[in-house]
Design an enzyme around this catalytic site. Structure first.
Site, PDB file in Angstrom:
ATOM      1  CE  LYS A 181      -3.375   2.975   0.814  1.00  0.00           C
ATOM      2  NZ  LYS A 181      -4.240   3.430  -0.281  1.00  0.00           N
ATOM      3  CB  CYS A 206      -3.043   9.846  -3.887  1.00  0.00           C
ATOM      4  SG  CYS A 206      -4.444   9.564  -2.775  1.00  0.00           S
TER       5      CYS A 206
HETATM    6  O1  RRO Z   1      -5.664   5.802  -0.458  1.00  0.00           O
HETATM    7  C1  RRO Z   1      -6.336   6.292  -1.390  1.00  0.00           C
HETATM    8  O2  RRO Z   1      -7.335   7.006  -1.190  1.00  0.00           O
HETATM    9  C2  RRO Z   1      -5.985   6.046  -2.794  1.00  0.00           C
HETATM   10  C3  RRO Z   1      -4.707   6.172  -3.298  1.00  0.00           C
HETATM   11 BR1  RRO Z   1      -3.214   6.530  -2.225  1.00  0.00          BR
HETATM   12  C4  RRO Z   1      -4.480   6.030  -4.680  1.00  0.00           C
HETATM   13  O3  RRO Z   1      -3.359   6.139  -5.213  1.00  0.00           O
HETATM   14  N1  RRO Z   1      -5.557   5.774  -5.460  1.00  0.00           N
HETATM   15  C5  RRO Z   1      -6.807   5.626  -4.965  1.00  0.00           C
HETATM   16  O4  RRO Z   1      -7.760   5.386  -5.725  1.00  0.00           O
HETATM   17  N2  RRO Z   1      -7.006   5.776  -3.619  1.00  0.00           N
END
Ligand code: RRO
Length: 345
Positions: free
Chosen positions: A44, A138
């Site tokens: 993650k 993100c």
């Molecule tokens: O954690 C998120 O809200 C998230 C991330 Br870091 C990302 O790169 N893509 C996404 O759809 N959610």
């Protein structure tokens, strides 16, 4: 160091997990690593310290499974947690699963500090991973835009990152694969501009395209509210509905990176690895991504819904399609989409 698999893949799948999906804890990572047919895994996206992310409800799947929306807000256990887990596996073995750590610092300084930790001689973490995915896309952080939509800012950012990577890695004569996780682009000239920007910094040898489509809105008409609550219900869209956008981004970047007119330094003339992500549910989808030019693909929403068994099923389906068509390796069809014109614009 395990090399990124890019040639014939029957027996070794061209499949990875998309960062964010079933990879936030050691337990889930261990299942992906030891029990799935993914050829590589990615943890993650991490920040220097633990983050709990946005409040619930922050993830939703449509009843028929073709659409997901999330506003997770980067919940993660902090970079050290993921690096310690990779280190607990021992040194990577030849032919073993490829190991990637995803970084999503909220600032450049955050990212530089995580890079410093990876190369800190006390821990030697760099020896236990094969790649770093720099998440520049993100969509769900209040007050933070998507860096990869601001090309002048991304240019400066990549310049600073590359300088620090050289400074830290050179004494060890050790090369990690540096991947840029990109958001979807919607204009052909953006593919050219993004490729030209990335080509200026030879340390970045791979792109992962696409992250979720940012700032979608899904509404429940019965309750007359949004299905997720953070950021007024706006969130990143995934699932099979985004496949055409993802395919276009793989194709657009493949053509842009392979355009002989694109300025390149001699040190950067090597092939750019393309990881295709977005809406893959079947072997047929993987076939289409590779036809567009993907070297590998990563699976996100489908992994969330089906679990790690999806890799074996999807790989089996891909093998059957290849056998029917008489293809013995991915190179037989990679990038060979038939179109009337191979120019971008
Ligand atoms: O954690 C998120 O809200 C998230 C991330 Br870091 C990302 O790169 N893509 C996404 O759809 N959610």
């Amino acid at each position: 160091m395990t090399t990124l698999i890019t040639s014939s893949l029957i027996g070794q799948t061209p499949l990875l997990n998309a960062s964010g999906c079933k990879c936030d804890t050691k337990t889930k990572l261990t299942v992906l690593y030891t029990e799935s047919l993914a050829s590589g895994i990615c943890s993650k996206s991490a920040t220097p310290k633990h983050r709990s992310g946005n409040p619930d409800p922050r993830y939703w799947e449509s009843p028929d499974g073709d659409l997901t929306i999330n506003s997770m807000g980067l919940p993660n256990l902090g970079i050290e947690y993921y690096l310690d887990w990779y280190k607990s596996l021992g040194h990577p073995e030849k032919g073993g699963k490829w190991r990637c750590v995803s970084l999503a610092g909220l600032t450049l300084e955050d990212n530089l500090s995580m890079l410093d930790l990876i190369y800190n001689p006390l821990h030697g973490y760099y020896q236990y991973i094969d790649a770093i995915e720099w998440n520049l896309s993100c969509p769900n952080l209040s007050g933070h835009g998507i860096l990869a939509y601001d090309l002048p800012a991304m240019d400066t950012y990549l310049q600073r990152l590359e300088a620090r990577i050289h400074q830290l890695a050179t004494p060890y004569h050790h090369t990690l694969t540096h991947i840029l996780k990109l958001p979807p682009y919607f204009e052909p000239h953006h593919f050219t501009q993004v490729a030209a920007c990335i080509r200026k910094y030879p340390v970045f040898t791979a792109v992962n395209t696409v992250n979720s489509i940012p700032n979608g809105l899904v509404i429940d008409p019965i309750t007359e509210t949004t299905v997720i609550h953070p950021k007024n219900g706006f969130g990143g869209i995934g699932g099979s509905v985004i496949k055409p956008t993802a395919l276009a981004n793989v194709r657009g970047l493949y053509l842009a990176f392979n355009n002989p007119d694109l300025p390149m330094t001699t040190s950067n003339s090597r092939k750019m690895i393309i990881i295709g992500t977005g809406g893959i549910t079947s072997g047929l989808d993987v076939f289409e991504f590779i036809l567009c030019g993907a070297d590998l693909v990563s699976i996100g929403s489908q992994l969330m819904m089906e679990g790690p068994g999806c890799f074996a099923r999807i790989n089996q389906e891909l093998c059957e399609i290849m056998q029917e068509k008489g293809y013995t390796g991915l190179e037989d069809f990679r990038g060979k989409l038939k179109t009337a014109d191979s120019r971008l614009n």
